[in-house]
Write an enzyme that holds these catalytic residues in place. Structure first.
Site, PDB file in Angstrom:
ATOM      1  N   GLN A 124      99.823 -12.186   4.625  1.00 55.53           N
ATOM      2  CA  GLN A 124     100.638 -10.970   4.408  1.00 55.53           C
ATOM      3  C   GLN A 124     101.364 -10.484   5.192  1.00 55.53           C
ATOM      4  O   GLN A 124     102.377  -9.852   5.007  1.00 55.53           O
ATOM      5  CB  GLN A 124      99.642 -10.000   3.491  1.00 55.53           C
ATOM      6  CG  GLN A 124      99.137 -10.427   2.280  1.00 55.53           C
ATOM      7  CD  GLN A 124      98.314  -9.342   1.673  1.00 55.53           C
ATOM      8  OE1 GLN A 124      97.024  -9.154   1.907  1.00 55.53           O
ATOM      9  NE2 GLN A 124      98.813  -8.687   0.717  1.00 55.53           N
ATOM     10  N   ASN A 167      87.119 -12.438   1.994  1.00 51.99           N
ATOM     11  CA  ASN A 167      87.605 -11.664   1.040  1.00 51.99           C
ATOM     12  C   ASN A 167      87.779 -11.876  -0.449  1.00 51.99           C
ATOM     13  O   ASN A 167      88.519 -12.874  -0.831  1.00 51.99           O
ATOM     14  CB  ASN A 167      88.948 -11.220   1.670  1.00 51.99           C
ATOM     15  CG  ASN A 167      89.804  -9.977   0.858  1.00 51.99           C
ATOM     16  OD1 ASN A 167      89.108  -8.667   1.218  1.00 51.99           O
ATOM     17  ND2 ASN A 167      90.804 -10.163   0.175  1.00 51.99           N
ATOM     18  N   GLU A 168      87.112 -11.206  -1.240  1.00 46.70           N
ATOM     19  CA  GLU A 168      87.448 -11.156  -2.643  1.00 46.70           C
ATOM     20  C   GLU A 168      87.293 -12.664  -3.215  1.00 46.70           C
ATOM     21  O   GLU A 168      88.325 -13.125  -3.793  1.00 46.70           O
ATOM     22  CB  GLU A 168      88.740 -10.568  -2.867  1.00 46.70           C
ATOM     23  CG  GLU A 168      88.976  -8.966  -2.659  1.00 46.70           C
ATOM     24  CD  GLU A 168      90.179  -8.464  -3.117  1.00 46.70           C
ATOM     25  OE1 GLU A 168      90.925  -9.194  -3.773  1.00 46.70           O
ATOM     26  OE2 GLU A 168      90.305  -7.276  -2.983  1.00 46.70           O
ATOM     27  N   TYR A 179      90.223  -0.496  -6.143  1.00 45.41           N
ATOM     28  CA  TYR A 179      91.630   0.147  -6.375  1.00 45.41           C
ATOM     29  C   TYR A 179      91.487   1.073  -7.761  1.00 45.41           C
ATOM     30  O   TYR A 179      92.573   1.995  -7.593  1.00 45.41           O
ATOM     31  CB  TYR A 179      92.396  -1.097  -6.422  1.00 45.41           C
ATOM     32  CG  TYR A 179      92.869  -1.461  -5.117  1.00 45.41           C
ATOM     33  CD1 TYR A 179      93.984  -0.939  -4.523  1.00 45.41           C
ATOM     34  CD2 TYR A 179      92.037  -2.701  -4.732  1.00 45.41           C
ATOM     35  CE1 TYR A 179      94.146  -1.763  -3.183  1.00 45.41           C
ATOM     36  CE2 TYR A 179      92.433  -3.150  -3.568  1.00 45.41           C
ATOM     37  CZ  TYR A 179      93.371  -2.653  -2.886  1.00 45.41           C
ATOM     38  OH  TYR A 179      93.843  -3.158  -1.429  1.00 45.41           O
ATOM     39  N   TRP A 223      94.295   0.709   2.379  1.00 40.01           N
ATOM     40  CA  TRP A 223      95.152  -0.748   2.314  1.00 40.01           C
ATOM     41  C   TRP A 223      96.692  -0.194   1.822  1.00 40.01           C
ATOM     42  O   TRP A 223      96.844   0.260   0.925  1.00 40.01           O
ATOM     43  CB  TRP A 223      94.790  -1.710   1.169  1.00 40.01           C
ATOM     44  CG  TRP A 223      95.498  -2.987   0.988  1.00 40.01           C
ATOM     45  CD1 TRP A 223      96.455  -3.080   0.434  1.00 40.01           C
ATOM     46  CD2 TRP A 223      95.037  -4.053   1.966  1.00 40.01           C
ATOM     47  NE1 TRP A 223      96.911  -4.293   0.731  1.00 40.01           N
ATOM     48  CE2 TRP A 223      96.121  -4.859   1.691  1.00 40.01           C
ATOM     49  CE3 TRP A 223      94.223  -4.313   2.776  1.00 40.01           C
ATOM     50  CZ2 TRP A 223      96.372  -6.105   2.346  1.00 40.01           C
ATOM     51  CZ3 TRP A 223      94.167  -5.759   3.483  1.00 40.01           C
ATOM     52  CH2 TRP A 223      95.361  -6.639   3.195  1.00 40.01           C
ATOM     53  N   GLU A 265     102.825  -9.130  -0.848  1.00 41.76           N
ATOM     54  CA  GLU A 265     101.962  -8.857  -1.850  1.00 41.76           C
ATOM     55  C   GLU A 265     101.885  -9.827  -3.088  1.00 41.76           C
ATOM     56  O   GLU A 265     101.609  -9.933  -3.851  1.00 41.76           O
ATOM     57  CB  GLU A 265     102.171  -7.616  -2.549  1.00 41.76           C
ATOM     58  CG  GLU A 265     101.369  -6.808  -3.539  1.00 41.76           C
ATOM     59  CD  GLU A 265      99.960  -6.803  -3.256  1.00 41.76           C
ATOM     60  OE1 GLU A 265      99.682  -6.338  -1.950  1.00 41.76           O
ATOM     61  OE2 GLU A 265      99.119  -7.037  -3.972  1.00 41.76           O
ATOM     62  N   TRP A 266     101.263 -11.164  -2.389  1.00 39.62           N
ATOM     63  CA  TRP A 266     100.991 -12.235  -2.976  1.00 39.62           C
ATOM     64  C   TRP A 266     102.300 -12.629  -4.020  1.00 39.62           C
ATOM     65  O   TRP A 266     103.152 -12.544  -3.856  1.00 39.62           O
ATOM     66  CB  TRP A 266      99.606 -12.188  -3.729  1.00 39.62           C
ATOM     67  CG  TRP A 266      98.545 -11.708  -2.722  1.00 39.62           C
ATOM     68  CD1 TRP A 266      97.893 -10.467  -2.309  1.00 39.62           C
ATOM     69  CD2 TRP A 266      98.183 -12.589  -1.402  1.00 39.62           C
ATOM     70  NE1 TRP A 266      96.913 -10.526  -1.209  1.00 39.62           N
ATOM     71  CE2 TRP A 266      97.388 -11.738  -0.552  1.00 39.62           C
ATOM     72  CE3 TRP A 266      98.559 -13.789  -0.915  1.00 39.62           C
ATOM     73  CZ2 TRP A 266      96.630 -12.173   0.495  1.00 39.62           C
ATOM     74  CZ3 TRP A 266      98.243 -14.225   0.306  1.00 39.62           C
ATOM     75  CH2 TRP A 266      97.047 -13.276   0.984  1.00 39.62           C
TER      76      TRP A 266
HETATM   77  C1  GBH Z   1      93.569  -6.786  -2.916  1.00 40.95           C
HETATM   78  O1  GBH Z   1      93.099  -7.242  -4.079  1.00 40.95           O
HETATM   79  C2  GBH Z   1      93.722  -7.817  -1.958  1.00 40.95           C
HETATM   80  O2  GBH Z   1      92.650  -8.032  -1.182  1.00 40.95           O
HETATM   81  C3  GBH Z   1      94.883  -7.368  -0.854  1.00 40.95           C
HETATM   82  O3  GBH Z   1      95.396  -8.709  -0.361  1.00 40.95           O
HETATM   83  C4  GBH Z   1      96.115  -7.107  -1.818  1.00 40.95           C
HETATM   84  O4  GBH Z   1      97.161  -6.833  -1.151  1.00 40.95           O
HETATM   85  C5  GBH Z   1      95.622  -5.810  -2.354  1.00 40.95           C
HETATM   86  O5  GBH Z   1      94.734  -6.223  -3.382  1.00 40.95           O
HETATM   87  C6  GBH Z   1      96.778  -5.063  -3.236  1.00 40.95           C
HETATM   88  O6  GBH Z   1      96.914  -5.893  -4.344  1.00 40.95           O
HETATM   89  O7  GBH Z   1      98.083  -8.899 -11.829  1.00 40.95           O
HETATM   90  O8  GBH Z   1      97.151  -7.740 -13.819  1.00 40.95           O
HETATM   91  O9  GBH Z   1      96.174  -9.998 -13.082  1.00 40.95           O
HETATM   92  C7  GBH Z   1      92.644  -6.178  -5.007  1.00 40.95           C
HETATM   93  C8  GBH Z   1      91.992  -6.585  -6.227  1.00 40.95           C
HETATM   94  C9  GBH Z   1      92.392  -7.994  -8.385  1.00 40.95           C
HETATM   95  C10 GBH Z   1      93.724  -6.313  -7.750  1.00 40.95           C
HETATM   96  C11 GBH Z   1      93.428  -8.737  -9.088  1.00 40.95           C
HETATM   97  C12 GBH Z   1      95.009  -6.919  -8.718  1.00 40.95           C
HETATM   98  C13 GBH Z   1      95.290  -8.559 -10.440  1.00 40.95           C
HETATM   99  C14 GBH Z   1      95.771  -7.857 -11.789  1.00 40.95           C
HETATM  100  N1  GBH Z   1      93.050  -7.299  -7.153  1.00 40.95           N
HETATM  101  N2  GBH Z   1      94.312  -7.618  -9.607  1.00 40.95           N
HETATM  102  S1  GBH Z   1      96.954  -8.522 -12.635  1.00 40.95           S
END
Ligand code: GBH
Length: 473
Positions: A20, A166-167, A311, A421, A428-429
């Site tokens: 990232q 991580n996760e 979150y 965070w 942001e992926w």
């Molecule tokens: C984190 O995951 C990551 O570890 C981090 O790298 C990232 O920057 C941060 O979140 C902020 O996003 O798009 O409706 O399918 C957090 C857990 C699980 C939150 C999946 C977002 C996707 C929902 N994430 N979720 S959706």
């Protein structure tokens, strides 16, 4: 509650992840990772963006360090890029430039009295290993263990807090079931369970390696970071909703925390739901949720603390919308609802519910035998026009940190640290640069990639200063 207090040695941190922020995707002998590949394919990421440069922390690390110091952090959580250290994924070839880079980061942090927490794997598998099956292949767990040993050996004299993976939930589900993260597979109802299984095996192998080979000298601690929303029943008086909330937690938090902290195996609710769905759809053969065998490392007890990424919150009621297809959603059979009183200010999935964190911490205490807990990620995003004066995010951090204090004071949860965070806006992926989680803004249109503190960054610095004023730091 009279006055908010935190334990004197409480860790005040912020986090980032290699892909990232680093950029330098081909610099100095780094190998490609699955995120390099994924982003370079058309239609994967918002606006065809990628982390080729990102915040260019590979070259601008010293700018990051200035941000860290400006906040007064006691801890900084970063991740290593596996393919920067081991370009082909295996220890047969070590990229010394990568070792030098992380050595400098660690040494600079320590010189500034900031403790590093290092994540070994934050979504970025070396592409060379994906080419051999990736996390679906059982042998990836052993290769992860070799990589972890290499890191403990090389950096463990100075790094005392380690996160293996991580996760695993996000890697498994978003990467292999939903296809919205790398490697972009959409193998519904099977691949995610297999990937999660091999990640647990890899994590456990690495923990055992640390425990037997490195802990005696290095005296650090190792865990895996588990993401979980807080889930409660939509109607607490309705049995089906209560069961749906339990099932939802079992399929997210429980999937990884149950094996590691409670039984050494998956939650019974999870397996029975998956098997019942298989029977209904006449899916033959073994349970789609793999079983641990005698040859596998012991999973139970392989965490020295509980690392929680949290979150948001949801209310659960029974019923998925794809009951007749083979997929995790139909196995889980839960509809998640956002309460109308919960504001959504940033990215669409993030309903702001500070009190949910306190409830989740209490649940973790009660369910997982009162572990030491580090909140390894928590934060709030911004989309649309840039707001340096991000008053909503200031309020979010104040409210959330107050809930953490209550969890410690009133519920007796053993919380050891809080990591916001993220240190700065970053890649942001799947959302590319359109979603900003930083305490510092990064201007991606500026060649210098200048970092500017948000008001929330200043607010967090104030909070830290207040609660660390008695500390030696
Ligand atoms: C984190 O995951 C990551 O570890 C981090 O790298 C990232 O920057 C941060 O979140 C902020 O996003 O798009 O409706 O399918 C957090 C857990 C699980 C939150 C999946 C977002 C996707 C929902 N994430 N979720 S959706």
């Amino acid at each position: 509650m009279s006055e908010i207090i935190f334990p004197p040695d409480f860790a005040w941190g912020a986090g980032t992840a290699a892909y990232q922020i680093e950029g330098g995707w081909q610099a100095d002998g780094k190998g490609p990772s699955i995120w390099d590949t994924f982003c370079h394919e058309e239609g994967r990421v918002f606006g065809e963006q990628n982390g080729d440069v990102a915040c260019n922390s590979y070259e601008l690390w010293e700018k990051d360090l200035e941000c860290i110091q400006q906040l007064g952090l006691t801890h900084y959580r970063l991740s290593f890029s596996w393919a920067r250290l081991l370009p082909h994924g295996t220890t047969q070839h070590v990229n010394q430039k990568g070792v030098q880079y992380y050595n400098k980061v660690i040494d600079d942090l320590l010189a500034c009295n900031v403790s590093p927490m290092v994540t070994l794997y934050h979504f970025d598998l070396p592409q060379a290993l994906q080419d051999q099956g990736g996390w679906k292949s059982p042998s990836t767990a052993g290769l992860f263990d070799s990589y972890a040993r290499f890191c403990f050996q090389t950096f463990g004299d100075r790094v005392k807090l380690w996160i293996t993976i991580n996760e695993p939930y996000v890697c498994a589900k978003l990467g292999n079931e939903d296809g919205i993260h790398a490697p972009g597979l959409r193998e519904k109802g099977t691949a995610a369970y297999l990937v999660g299984h091999n990640m647990l095996r890899g994590h456990a192998m690495a923990w055992h390696s640390y425990d037997s080979l490195y802990r005696p000298q290095q005296k650090g601690a190792v865990s895996l970071a588990i993401n979980s929303d807080w889930i409660e029943p939509l109607d607490p008086g309705r049995e089906a909703d209560v069961a749906a909330a339990e099932r939802d937690l079992a399929f997210t938090l429980g999937w990884f925390a149950w094996p590691v902290f409670v039984t050494g195996d998956y939650p019974e609710i999870m397996r029975s739901a998956i098997d019942a769905q298989s029977a209904k759809l006449k899916h033959s053969g073994e349970s789609r949720l793999p079983r641990f065998s005698e040859d596998d490392p012991t999973i139970l007890g392989t965490a020295d603390f509980f690392a929680l990424n949290h979150y948001t919150s949801r209310k659960a009621t029974a019923g998925g919308d794809c009951e007749e297809t083979l997929c995790m959603k139909s196995d889980r059979n839960v509809e998640e609802v956002v309460d109308s009183s919960w504001p959504i200010c940033g990215v669409s999935w993030l309903a702001v519910v500070p009190s949910g964190l306190r409830k989740l911490l209490k649940y973790i205490k009660d369910t997982f035998h009162n572990p030491a807990v580090y909140i390894t990620e928590n934060g709030f995003s911004q989309v649309g026009p840039l707001q340096i004066e991000d008053v909503h995010r200031c309020q979010f951090y104040k409210d959330t940190i107050l809930e953490v204090a209550k969890a410690i004071e009133e519920d007796g949860v053993d919380v050891r640290g809080y990591f916001a965070w993220s240190l700065m806006d970053n890649f942001e992926w799947a959302d590319g640069f359109s979603v900003r989680f930083g305490l510092f803004h990064v201007d991606f249109s500026d060649a210098e990639l200048s970092r500017t503190v948000y008001r929330s960054g200043k607010e967090y610095a104030k909070i830290i200063a207040k609660y660390t004023s008695g500390q030696s730091k």
